[in-house]
Design an enzyme around this catalytic site. Structure first.
Site, short mmCIF file in Angstrom:
data_model
loop_
_atom_site.label_atom_id
_atom_site.label_comp_id
_atom_site.label_asym_id
_atom_site.label_seq_id
_atom_site.Cartn_x
_atom_site.Cartn_y
_atom_site.Cartn_z
CB SER A 69 -0.93 -0.01 1.21
OG SER A 69 -1.63 0.99 1.11
CG ASN A 408 -6.98 6.23 5.70
OD1 ASN A 408 -8.05 5.94 4.99
ND2 ASN A 408 -6.31 5.20 6.51
#
Length: 495
Positions: A69, A408
């Site tokens: 990620s 986020n």
């Protein structure tokens, strides 16, 4: 399943040891295993077996994504995708850890046996557990990876593990994490599931969302979005998305930081995680030349998170980078919820009976101003869960329409199967009532909501999908960043 063959094959992928000779212990985190890529071969090999076992006990295909990620390029990891396209059930994380860390052949066999136990194997995470065929097909695992240098070798190890225990593996190659989730989701529902189908779905949904907007799909209403691709796999997939949208699309995507595969470039002072935490522009990609009126969006390394931003000053700060006004996951969730509420008002009073239950799911990290806006201004329900999509997504599924985003930038909107069915019925009724006359506002609203269900990735948060949905909503409402930002003012916070 051939457990003996798998156990024998595991000798080629020994558990690594620390400098003192002790075996390294691997823990399943918020979204899988993640650490320095060079020590993960044994873990991804064994996760191949976990994915295969989960496929075996559910009778449906599962998935694996080799990615870390938003982590630095030297890291890597593996995310396991459940048979419905969602996250691996929390109850199964223990099985993944036991299999990944089993120190001996006997311990490995015991961990696999426990995972296959019916009382353990069929614990659902979501409200729609898979249907079990009388004669389940052989295990099937979809596999993908991002652009990290360690990715090809780790993907090969994952494939070896799944194959050794008896699973069929479909290697999808380079894909974003949301793409692989969608592939498994589509397989679960017997829908077309290759990459072209994925992009065609998103493009069709976006096109239909903006169909009734003044300017239609012409360049006269063109909007340019500067996209920071974090030098990740999203950069590789932006081109086919632009192709699917078509040359006459109202939206122009200007990619930056798209040289994926360049050493030390991935997520290095770029990407959604950097922008969201530092509240500054990406340090690379020519953002010093981007004007304060430009609409910018940053995605992370595997393209499952996005945050919007614009410059707030024309002068550089101490780090030689411009500070930004951030439109994070809270603002994105509020925008999506606002549009859903708008459309439902236009559908009233008789499109849905009983009325749809719409909710927004947040975590404790959400800014309190966003919570108050959703609850008090929009009049929608708000739920709060622990951090992590594995907790937010199941909570969102409790609503007819559930919108969830972490601050986020990781999130999506979930429309229940019953809601999708009711929506199709409502469109059919509204269309038949019109005859050959002009389309009613109610029918237009219903069709836009239907289009939104296609533009959104229903399986997991998706940065590319998120860009399309945000832009379609802003265009439909005639909003720019000023109007979006004016929905509410964030309460002061510091991370």
């Amino acid at each position: 399943m051939d457990v003996d063959a798998f156990v024998a094959a595991s000798d080629a992928y020994p558990i690594p040891t620390s400098p003192d000779g002790a075996p390294i212990h691997f823990s399943y985190g918020t979204a899988g295993f993640r650490t320095i890529g060079d020590v993960l071969a044994s873990t991804v090999f064994r996760c191949g077996a976990v994915a295969a076992i989960r496929s075996s006990v559910t009778g449906r295909a599962t998935g694996m994504v080799v990615t870390a990620s938003h982590n630095p390029e030297r890291d890597n990891g593996v995310k396991l995708v459940d048979c419905d396209g969602g996250m691996l059930p929390v109850a199964w994380e223990r099985h993944a850890e036991e299999i990944a860390n089993a120190p001996t052949h006997d311990a490995l066999r015991a961990a696999i046996e426990l995972a296959q136990t019916p009382a353990e194997a069929h614990l659902p995470q979501h409200g729609h557990p898979p249907a079990h065929a009388p004669t389940p097909p052989p295990p099937h695992v979809f596999l993908a990876r991002d652009t990290r240098p360690t990715g090809p070798a780790l993907a090969a190890a994952a494939k070896a593990g799944a194959t050794a225990i008896g699973a069929q593996v479909t290697d999808c190659g380079l894909m974003t994490t949301p793409q692989l989730h969608y592939v498994v989701y589509a397989s679960y529902r017997n829908l077309p599931c290759d990459e072209s189908d994925y992009f065609a779905r998103l493009a069709r949904g976006f096109g239909n969302m903006v169909q009734g907007v003044a300017g239609g799909t012409t360049h006269d209403a063109a909007s340019t979005i500067v996209v920071d691709c974090a030098n990740g796999v999203g950069a590789a997939k932006l081109a086919p998305l632009r192709t699917a949208l078509g040359a006459d699309c109202v939206l122009t995507l200007d990619p930056r930081n798209y040289k994926y595969g360049r050493p030390e470039s991935l997520n290095n002072e770029v990407g959604a995680d950097f922008v969201q935490k530092e509240k500054t522009c990406p340090m690379h990609g020519g953002f010093d030349g981007v004007g304060a009126d430009a609409r910018c969006v940053s995605v992370d390394g595997d393209a499952d998170r996005l945050v919007y931003f614009r410059k707030t000053t024309g002068e550089s700060n101490e780090s030689s980078n411009d500070s930004v006004e951030l439109f994070d996951g809270d603002k994105i969730a509020a925008l999506m919820a606002t549009r859903v509420a708008d459309l439902l008002k236009r559908c009233a009073p008789n499109a849905f009976e009983p009325p749809l239950r719409v909710g927004v799911v947040q975590t404790a990290y959400a800014n309190g101003a966003s919570t108050a806006y959703v609850r008090d201004t929009l009049g929608l329900e708000v739920a709060c869960t622990a951090t992590g999509v594995k907790f937010l997504h199941p909570e969102a599924e409790k609503f007819d329409v559930g919108v969830y985003f972490e601050a986020n930038g990781h999130g999506t909107a979930v429309f229940s199967d019953q809601t999708l069915s009711h929506l199709d019925d409502a469109i059919a009724r509204a269309s038949s009532d019109e005859g050959d006359g002009e389309e009613s506002d109610q029918c237009a609203a219903l069709k836009e909501m239907k289009a939104m269900t296609e533009a959104i990735n229903p399986a997991v948060g998706d940065a590319l999908s998120g860009i399309l949905v945000v832009e379609a909503i802003l265009l439909a409402k005639g909003w720019g960043l000023d109007e979006w930002g004016d929905m509410y003012a964030d309460l002061p916070s510091k991370q």
